[in-house]
Motif scaffolding. Structure first.
Motif, mmCIF file in Angstrom:
data_model
loop_
_atom_site.group_PDB
_atom_site.id
_atom_site.type_symbol
_atom_site.label_atom_id
_atom_site.label_comp_id
_atom_site.label_asym_id
_atom_site.label_seq_id
_atom_site.Cartn_x
_atom_site.Cartn_y
_atom_site.Cartn_z
ATOM 1 N N SER A 1 17.694 15.365 -6.187
ATOM 2 C CA SER A 1 16.397 14.730 -6.393
ATOM 3 C C SER A 1 15.688 14.515 -5.062
ATOM 4 O O SER A 1 16.323 14.373 -4.018
ATOM 5 N N VAL A 2 14.357 14.508 -5.114
ATOM 6 C CA VAL A 2 13.543 14.358 -3.904
ATOM 7 C C VAL A 2 12.737 13.066 -4.000
ATOM 8 O O VAL A 2 12.000 12.857 -4.970
ATOM 9 N N ILE A 3 12.898 12.210 -2.993
ATOM 10 C CA ILE A 3 12.138 10.959 -2.908
ATOM 11 C C ILE A 3 11.038 11.128 -1.870
ATOM 12 O O ILE A 3 11.278 11.628 -0.763
ATOM 13 N N VAL B 1 12.763 12.715 1.334
ATOM 14 C CA VAL B 1 14.223 12.672 1.411
ATOM 15 C C VAL B 1 14.809 13.339 0.176
ATOM 16 O O VAL B 1 14.415 13.025 -0.951
ATOM 17 N N GLN B 2 15.738 14.261 0.400
ATOM 18 C CA GLN B 2 16.465 14.864 -0.711
ATOM 19 C C GLN B 2 17.848 14.231 -0.803
ATOM 20 O O GLN B 2 18.560 14.114 0.200
ATOM 21 N N LEU B 3 18.213 13.820 -2.006
ATOM 22 C CA LEU B 3 19.505 13.177 -2.228
ATOM 23 C C LEU B 3 20.550 14.234 -2.580
ATOM 24 O O LEU B 3 20.297 15.098 -3.424
ATOM 25 N N GLU C 1 20.143 1.337 -6.385
ATOM 26 C CA GLU C 1 21.486 0.840 -6.652
ATOM 27 C C GLU C 1 22.267 1.865 -7.454
ATOM 28 O O GLU C 1 21.763 2.471 -8.402
ATOM 29 N N HIS C 2 23.521 2.072 -7.072
ATOM 30 C CA HIS C 2 24.482 2.862 -7.835
ATOM 31 C C HIS C 2 23.980 4.281 -8.114
ATOM 32 O O HIS C 2 23.564 4.623 -9.221
ATOM 33 N N PHE C 3 23.980 5.078 -7.070
ATOM 34 C CA PHE C 3 23.582 6.477 -7.173
ATOM 35 C C PHE C 3 24.490 7.218 -8.160
ATOM 36 O O PHE C 3 25.706 7.058 -8.134
ATOM 37 N N VAL C 4 23.881 8.021 -9.034
ATOM 38 C CA VAL C 4 24.650 8.749 -10.044
ATOM 39 C C VAL C 4 24.466 10.249 -9.861
ATOM 40 O O VAL C 4 23.506 10.705 -9.221
ATOM 41 N N LYS C 5 25.370 10.997 -10.441
ATOM 42 C CA LYS C 5 25.384 12.448 -10.275
ATOM 43 C C LYS C 5 24.108 13.091 -10.802
ATOM 44 O O LYS C 5 23.664 14.134 -10.300
ATOM 45 N N GLY D 1 0.804 -1.215 0.000
ATOM 46 C CA GLY D 1 0.000 0.000 0.000
ATOM 47 C C GLY D 1 0.836 1.262 0.000
ATOM 48 O O GLY D 1 0.309 2.359 0.155
ATOM 49 N N TYR D 2 2.144 1.114 -0.180
ATOM 50 C CA TYR D 2 3.036 2.267 -0.231
ATOM 51 C C TYR D 2 3.221 2.707 -1.682
ATOM 52 O O TYR D 2 3.195 1.896 -2.603
ATOM 53 N N LYS D 3 3.413 4.003 -1.846
ATOM 54 C CA LYS D 3 3.734 4.556 -3.156
ATOM 55 C C LYS D 3 4.995 5.396 -3.027
ATOM 56 O O LYS D 3 5.150 6.147 -2.056
ATOM 57 N N TRP D 4 5.875 5.267 -4.005
ATOM 58 C CA TRP D 4 7.142 5.994 -3.994
ATOM 59 C C TRP D 4 7.202 6.933 -5.187
ATOM 60 O O TRP D 4 6.780 6.574 -6.289
ATOM 61 N N PHE D 5 7.715 8.130 -4.939
ATOM 62 C CA PHE D 5 7.832 9.135 -5.994
ATOM 63 C C PHE D 5 9.246 9.703 -5.983
ATOM 64 O O PHE D 5 9.852 9.864 -4.922
ATOM 65 N N ILE D 6 9.757 9.992 -7.159
ATOM 66 C CA ILE D 6 11.021 10.717 -7.288
ATOM 67 C C ILE D 6 10.758 11.934 -8.161
ATOM 68 O O ILE D 6 10.283 11.820 -9.294
ATOM 69 N N ASN D 7 10.958 13.104 -7.568
ATOM 70 C CA ASN D 7 10.650 14.379 -8.230
ATOM 71 C C ASN D 7 9.198 14.408 -8.711
ATOM 72 O O ASN D 7 8.895 14.808 -9.833
ATOM 73 N N GLU D 8 8.281 13.925 -7.822
ATOM 74 C CA GLU D 8 6.829 13.901 -8.057
ATOM 75 C C GLU D 8 6.400 12.925 -9.139
ATOM 76 O O GLU D 8 5.219 12.895 -9.509
ATOM 77 N N ASN D 9 7.297 12.112 -9.648
ATOM 78 C CA ASN D 9 6.939 11.066 -10.619
ATOM 79 C C ASN D 9 6.911 9.714 -9.906
ATOM 80 O O ASN D 9 7.896 9.327 -9.259
#
Length: 340
Positions: A211-213, A230-232, A202-206, A181-189
């Motif tokens: 970006s905001v999760i 969370v802001q990366l 995996e493997h965070f890139v520049k 029942g969880y939903k995840w968004f990155i930059n509102e997408n």
């Protein structure tokens, strides 16, 4: 007496169902037709019923996100003429913006039900009531108070990361659930096919720097709540700025009184080398990142009182070695005696 031939009809209490035409009739004698009076019409007005806010039926408080539109419904039944419903804030001011009202006839076909809908976007927590009245009754009836409050503001937290680093973000929910029942968004997408309470990246890139999760939990009734934001943030660190690991030899002589610090180091890259002694320049911390002379990365962690612990272990090992040597000498004597 004067009322010998008078017949009165008394209705108490009068109800909406009593509405209609009434006439009295006197029966004649034999062969004489009955005599009836002209009809008298009875029209019954009814006081509006106690108004109530539908959303407050089970709980007198509603939680909303700041900036979210709120829709409330107030009802009053049994009025004739139909009730007029008005909305009020906690300061006694009438709310007139975006209010719609509908009137329906009740099942008895005599009285009416009034439904009023209020839509608004609160800019602060507030108390809401509705009232009902009609022009035939002077008294105005008030509903119970409905409190509109903001959900606890979710603060954004920052997570610092290095390139190619992998990590997890976990959502905590106080409500019992099966971790779905969880939903995840990155930059509102929305991130498709992610419905668990843990998001693995995996493997965070520049490219994902800044970006905001966002994690949202949605219950069976469709109510959504933001649980984490969370802001990366990408951490760049030049090799020249990193701490160096160098080999140091233990100096002989008296104790200078300088506090010795011991670190345990784990190499980030596969290597067969391992520093026997390390020296960390700058301010000491619980965990530091270091490079040796060949630019191999190490993660070093302070061992509390590590020097004393190693010293004690060394003393114990020396005692063990002495005991082993004594035992070996005795064993050699026994073997030699057999040879003689």
């Amino acid at each position: 007496g004067d009322r010998e031939h008078v017949c009165d009809l008394t209705i108490e209490p009068v109800l909406p169902l009593d509405e209609g035409e009434y006439r009295c009739q006197v029966s004649g004698g034999d062969g004489v037709p009955a005599i009836a009076s002209p009809p008298a019409a009875l029209s019954v007005n009814s006081e509006p019923g106690q108004p109530y806010i539908v959303q407050a039926w089970e709980e007198d408080m509603v939680e909303v996100q700041e900036g979210e539109e709120v829709e409330l419904e107030c009802q009053s039944q049994g009025g004739r003429p139909p009730a007029e419903i008005q909305w009020w804030d906690g300061e006694g001011r009438r709310i007139v913006s975006d209010v719609t009202e509908h009137v329906k006839r009740m099942e008895d076909r005599k009285t009416f039900k009034t439904v009023s809908t209020l839509k608004f976007t609160p800019d602060q927590p507030m108390r809401i009531t509705c009232s009902a009245h009609n022009d035939q009754f002077a008294d105005t009836k008030q509903s119970d108070v409905m409190e509109v409050v903001f959900k606890e503001t979710m603060r954004m937290v920052t997570k610092t990361l290095k390139e190619e680093e992998s990590f997890e973000v976990k959502c905590e929910n106080n409500e019992p659930s099966d971790n779905l029942g969880y939903k995840w968004f990155i930059n509102e997408n929305e991130i498709i096919n992610e419905s668990k309470n843990i998001l693995k990246i995996e493997h965070f890139v520049k490219a994902h720097d800044k970006s905001v999760i966002k994690c949202i939990f949605e219950d069976d009734q469709g109510n959504a709540q933001v649980l984490k934001i969370v802001q990366l943030q990408l951490v760049t660190q030049d090799k020249e700025d990193k701490t160096k690991i160098t080999e140091s030899r233990k100096k002989k002589g008296k104790d200078t009184g300088v506090k010795k610090t011991v670190f345990t180091c784990v190499a980030e890259e596969e290597t067969s080398s391992e520093p026997n002694y390390i020296w960390i320049s700058g301010k000491l911390g619980k965990t530091v990142e270091a490079l040796d002379d060949s630019d191999k990365k190490f993660k070093c962690k302070v061992v509390e009182d590590g020097y004393d612990k190693i010293k004690k272990m060394g003393n114990k090992m020396q005692g063990i070695f002495k005991s082993v040597r004594k035992f070996r000498k005795k064993l050699n004597k026994i073997v030699n005696s057999f040879d003689d």
